[in-house]
Write an enzyme that holds these catalytic residues in place. Structure first.
Site, PDB file in Angstrom:
ATOM      1  N   CYS A  59       0.810  -1.232   0.000  1.00  0.00           N
ATOM      2  CA  CYS A  59       0.000   0.000   0.000  1.00  0.00           C
ATOM      3  C   CYS A  59       0.836   1.270   0.000  1.00  0.00           C
ATOM      4  O   CYS A  59       0.479   2.259  -0.640  1.00  0.00           O
ATOM      5  CB  CYS A  59      -1.000  -0.003   1.151  1.00  0.00           C
ATOM      6  SG  CYS A  59      -0.271  -0.049   2.804  1.00  0.00           S
ATOM      7  N   ASP A 298      -7.750   5.301  -1.628  1.00  0.00           N
ATOM      8  CA  ASP A 298      -7.381   4.115  -0.856  1.00  0.00           C
ATOM      9  C   ASP A 298      -6.808   3.053  -1.794  1.00  0.00           C
ATOM     10  O   ASP A 298      -7.481   2.614  -2.729  1.00  0.00           O
ATOM     11  CB  ASP A 298      -8.633   3.578  -0.145  1.00  0.00           C
ATOM     12  CG  ASP A 298      -8.329   2.468   0.844  1.00  0.00           C
ATOM     13  OD1 ASP A 298      -7.253   1.842   0.737  1.00  0.00           O
ATOM     14  OD2 ASP A 298      -9.177   2.199   1.719  1.00  0.00           O
ATOM     15  N   HIS A 300      -6.173  -0.068  -1.148  1.00  0.00           N
ATOM     16  CA  HIS A 300      -6.388  -1.425  -0.669  1.00  0.00           C
ATOM     17  C   HIS A 300      -7.433  -2.214  -1.457  1.00  0.00           C
ATOM     18  O   HIS A 300      -7.811  -3.309  -1.059  1.00  0.00           O
ATOM     19  CB  HIS A 300      -6.765  -1.396   0.818  1.00  0.00           C
ATOM     20  CG  HIS A 300      -5.668  -0.843   1.677  1.00  0.00           C
ATOM     21  ND1 HIS A 300      -5.554   0.509   1.958  1.00  0.00           N
ATOM     22  CD2 HIS A 300      -4.614  -1.447   2.280  1.00  0.00           C
ATOM     23  CE1 HIS A 300      -4.488   0.699   2.708  1.00  0.00           C
ATOM     24  NE2 HIS A 300      -3.899  -0.457   2.919  1.00  0.00           N
TER      25      HIS A 300
END
Length: 326
Positions: A59, A298, A300
């Site tokens: 990430c 994000d 993820h």
């Protein structure tokens, strides 16, 4: 209340009894034009490893890629570029540049085609003891992006006339900037970045780590991994454009709220690319705010790898249409 997104502010207004939604649509178009790099799966394995995904550990690299990509968009297309425009010849040109930027981050081990790929950044990370499957910190990612650009021997127009500088101890030294950005006919062959020894090691063997994937969860049909139509910028031929990364720690065990106002103010500056970080082993890319909430991208989300060798490869998975706040 107004919404700020990388120096642009949007504020819906009412005309009579009806709300003017043009500002909302403008914000949505702006947000959807930022490049979004996420976990990918089923790409070529990393050198010396059987891993074919960065799910659960990549990430910070992905958020670093997003911030660097925003710098490249600013460098080549300008802040007012939007992903969707009416179809004309100039739009065709900007679409090609848009795809060329994405290709630099393709999930492939070829550093000539994709010098900013996760494969190349992880390969360079071996010089500082990192292996595929290790979590990378924000300072490490900044230095590796700088090193990847310094080592690049290709001819991409996107990376031409561009330099990356990583601040030392939160300090930017003007002399270093002048040395880095002044165009010289004599390329620098030996580079040392802080205590990073720059060593080209294309054939490192083994040194792998055992790794098991995090759990894949489907939410609303999506798989997540848990753990101005601009004219081209005119450049000074004797001076490189510059992207500056400033690694810093804003608190001890948790974020120190004394920095809140400063960070939000940075997002109103035209030169700001946002920032990356969050809590340990969980990085986000912050690029805007509304009141006390931060707008972020994000990384993820787990998505299949895209074959960017196709001239018209789909770009939808590299953009998000769902702003998130925290």
């Amino acid at each position: 209340s107004p919404v700020w997104l990388l120096s642009k502010h949007y504020h819906s207004r009412k005309t009579g009894d009806e709300e003017d939604k043009s500002e909302i649509k403008a914000f949505e178009a702006d947000f959807a034009s930022r490049l979004w790099f996420t976990y990918r799966k089923d790409f070529p394995n990393f050198l010396g490893s059987a891993l074919t995904s960065d799910c659960g550990w990549g990430c910070m690299i992905r958020t670093g890629q997003m911030m660097m990509a925003q710098g490249l968009v600013m460098h080549t297309l300008g802040r007012d570029w939007r992903r969707f425009r009416s179809t004309d010849r100039q739009t065709s040109t900007t679409d090609r540049i848009h795809r060329d930027i994405i290709r630099l981050f393709s999930d492939v081990p070829d550093s000539y085609v994709a010098p900013l790929s996760i494969h190349n950044l992880v390969r360079l990370g071996r010089n500082i003891g990192k292996q595929p499957g290790n979590w990378f910190g924000p300072a490490s990612v900044a230095h590796l992006i700088q090193l990847a650009l310094a080592n690049y021997q290709g001819s991409s127009h996107v990376l031409s006339n561009l330099a990356v500088y990583v601040a030392q101890d939160c300090t930017v030294y003007k002399e270093d900037i002048i040395d880095m950005c002044s165009v010289s006919c004599n390329p620098v062959n030996d580079i040392t970045i802080h205590d990073f020894a720059v060593i080209n090691t294309p054939h490192l063997e083994n040194n792998t780590m055992h790794y098991s994937f995090s759990e894949e969860v489907t939410v609303d049909g999506e798989t997540w991994c848990l753990e101005q139509e601009s004219s081209h910028v005119t450049h000074d031929p004797l001076w490189k454009s510059l992207i500056v990364f400033i690694p810093c720690r804003l608190g001890g065990e948790k974020f120190n709220e004394l920095y809140t106002t400063c960070l939000k103010s940075l997002l109103t500056l035209p030169s700001c690319l946002g920032w990356i970080g969050g809590r340990p082993t969980h990085s986000l890319y912050f690029l805007g705010f509304q009141d006390e909430q931060l707008i972020h991208l994000d990384p993820h989300r787990l998505q299949p790898t895209v074959d960017t060798n196709n001239p018209d490869f789909p770009t939808s998975s590299y953009h998000s249409t769902n702003p998130r706040k925290i």
